[in-house]
Write an enzyme that holds these catalytic residues in place. Sequence first.
Site, PDB file in Angstrom:
ATOM      1  N   THR A  12       0.809  -1.316  -0.050  1.00 14.39           N
ATOM      2  CA  THR A  12       0.100   0.170   0.196  1.00 14.39           C
ATOM      3  C   THR A  12       0.627   1.139   0.100  1.00 14.39           C
ATOM      4  O   THR A  12       0.218   2.353  -0.106  1.00 14.39           O
ATOM      5  CB  THR A  12      -1.096  -0.028   1.333  1.00 14.39           C
ATOM      6  OG1 THR A  12      -0.213   0.048   2.343  1.00 14.39           O
ATOM      7  CG2 THR A  12      -1.861  -1.089   1.197  1.00 14.39           C
ATOM      8  N   GLY A  13       2.195   1.235  -0.089  1.00 10.46           N
ATOM      9  CA  GLY A  13       2.854   2.428  -0.121  1.00 10.46           C
ATOM     10  C   GLY A  13       3.089   2.713  -1.479  1.00 10.46           C
ATOM     11  O   GLY A  13       2.721   1.994  -2.467  1.00 10.46           O
ATOM     12  N   VAL A  15       5.854   3.101  -3.435  1.00  5.90           N
ATOM     13  CA  VAL A  15       6.738   2.192  -4.164  1.00  5.90           C
ATOM     14  C   VAL A  15       5.916   0.812  -4.607  1.00  5.90           C
ATOM     15  O   VAL A  15       5.610   0.315  -5.544  1.00  5.90           O
ATOM     16  CB  VAL A  15       7.981   1.588  -3.560  1.00  5.90           C
ATOM     17  CG1 VAL A  15       8.729   0.678  -4.551  1.00  5.90           C
ATOM     18  CG2 VAL A  15       8.826   3.137  -3.561  1.00  5.90           C
ATOM     19  N   CYS A 133      17.592   4.779  -4.401  1.00  2.61           N
ATOM     20  CA  CYS A 133      16.955   5.617  -5.773  1.00  2.61           C
ATOM     21  C   CYS A 133      17.965   6.679  -6.175  1.00  2.61           C
ATOM     22  O   CYS A 133      18.065   6.676  -7.665  1.00  2.61           O
ATOM     23  CB  CYS A 133      15.378   6.270  -5.243  1.00  2.61           C
ATOM     24  SG  CYS A 133      15.643   7.403  -3.699  1.00  2.61           S
ATOM     25  N   GLN A 160      16.734  16.113  -3.956  1.00  2.00           N
ATOM     26  CA  GLN A 160      15.737  14.634  -4.031  1.00  2.00           C
ATOM     27  C   GLN A 160      14.295  14.981  -3.218  1.00  2.00           C
ATOM     28  O   GLN A 160      14.059  15.848  -2.125  1.00  2.00           O
ATOM     29  CB  GLN A 160      16.571  13.841  -2.786  1.00  2.00           C
ATOM     30  CG  GLN A 160      17.866  13.230  -3.324  1.00  2.00           C
ATOM     31  CD  GLN A 160      18.537  12.335  -2.576  1.00  2.00           C
ATOM     32  OE1 GLN A 160      19.650  12.188  -2.540  1.00  2.00           O
ATOM     33  NE2 GLN A 160      17.551  11.193  -1.902  1.00  2.00           N
ATOM     34  N   SER A 163       8.958  12.341  -2.004  1.00  2.00           N
ATOM     35  CA  SER A 163       8.459  10.855  -1.961  1.00  2.00           C
ATOM     36  C   SER A 163       9.521   9.965  -1.547  1.00  2.00           C
ATOM     37  O   SER A 163       9.121   8.584  -1.584  1.00  2.00           O
ATOM     38  CB  SER A 163       7.759  10.702  -3.454  1.00  2.00           C
ATOM     39  OG  SER A 163       8.883  10.840  -4.165  1.00  2.00           O
ATOM     40  N   HIS A 247      14.038  12.870  -8.442  1.00  2.00           N
ATOM     41  CA  HIS A 247      15.005  13.255  -7.953  1.00  2.00           C
ATOM     42  C   HIS A 247      16.158  13.788  -9.036  1.00  2.00           C
ATOM     43  O   HIS A 247      15.948  13.322  -9.997  1.00  2.00           O
ATOM     44  CB  HIS A 247      15.860  12.232  -7.181  1.00  2.00           C
ATOM     45  CG  HIS A 247      15.587  11.371  -6.034  1.00  2.00           C
ATOM     46  ND1 HIS A 247      14.441  12.184  -5.522  1.00  2.00           N
ATOM     47  CD2 HIS A 247      15.793  10.438  -5.295  1.00  2.00           C
ATOM     48  CE1 HIS A 247      14.077  11.454  -4.260  1.00  2.00           C
ATOM     49  NE2 HIS A 247      14.900  10.386  -4.265  1.00  2.00           N
TER      50      HIS A 247
END
Length: 345
Positions: A12-13, A15, A133, A160, A163, A247
């Site tokens: 549910t996040g 990513v 990331c 960055q 998120s 980013h």
Amino acid sequence: MRALDISVVGATGVVGTALIKLLEKSEIAVDRLRLFASSSGARQLKFRDQTYLVEALRDIRNIDDTKTDIAFFSAGGDVSAVWGPRFASQGALVIDNSNAFRMRPDVPLIVPQVNACSLTVRPPSGIVANPNCSTIQLVRALRPLIATFGVNQVLLTTYQAASGVGRRGINELEDGAEAWLKGSTRPAAESFPVSLAFNVIPQIGEISSEGVALEERKLVQESRKIFGMPRLQLTATCVRVPVKTCHSEAVYVEFDDHVRLEQVHELLANEPGVRLYADEIRDGYPTPRFLGGPAYVHVGRVRVNPENPRGLWMWVVADNVQVGAALNALLIAQLVIANNLMDET
């Protein structure tokens, strides 16, 4: 290839939901899908015309419930450290998006466009790590340059997005901006050291006694491991900026010899998954807010240092949720399948 049993931890996040959408559109055949979160909240998600209940990871009582072919983890390092080895012990290949295992020698750290050769056999740990990331977009932009030229050092500053700490970071940025516009002088800060709204913060992660932040150490250590260059000279300052997603990085590369801009343009223009913004190729330069093509690493402002013909600047922008996390995890899974590693024991 047979249809696979797949689990997504952190479904549910930010990513996790992006990964599920990418998996849905992929050609990977899924026999059984299980979705996990820290707490279920009776939430349901759709996948390929079916509805799945999100299960609470803490409700697993039987170790057999962790049996699956591939387990994607995007729930943070603490969760991965506990549950990743449990899934792996039951035969799962764990693809982990946290910092829990990246520097372990028995865990490959993979960016498929850069070091696919490091994943030709199934790792004995049963775990493959997704890099940070900001590292992923950096090494993808650097790959053709490092493969062609001798590199003396790499210097960079990152910018960055909120998120990077998940949905809570985005929510805090939005809430903080609204509070500021309504007159609050100090909006609440929980996800960041201070409020990010209308602000920039030169700290991502805890700062060591040497003054180096965790994110800066990740960039150095992970880049060295991915390239197989333990002595690569790389240093960074990592900055959090009030951007929701994507980013950006200002990257300076100093080579052993003089570099020709035309050759650099050719290398970047021909690099798979990289979009070059340069004269007669693509106008302007990439910016986070208006970035198109979330599956690409975007490179602009490429220029040789007029004071040092061995130096090169470039501006690198990528979607940190897609390129920097979910897409890279999916590409690792596809690499595993292509190399027939799912049937290794």
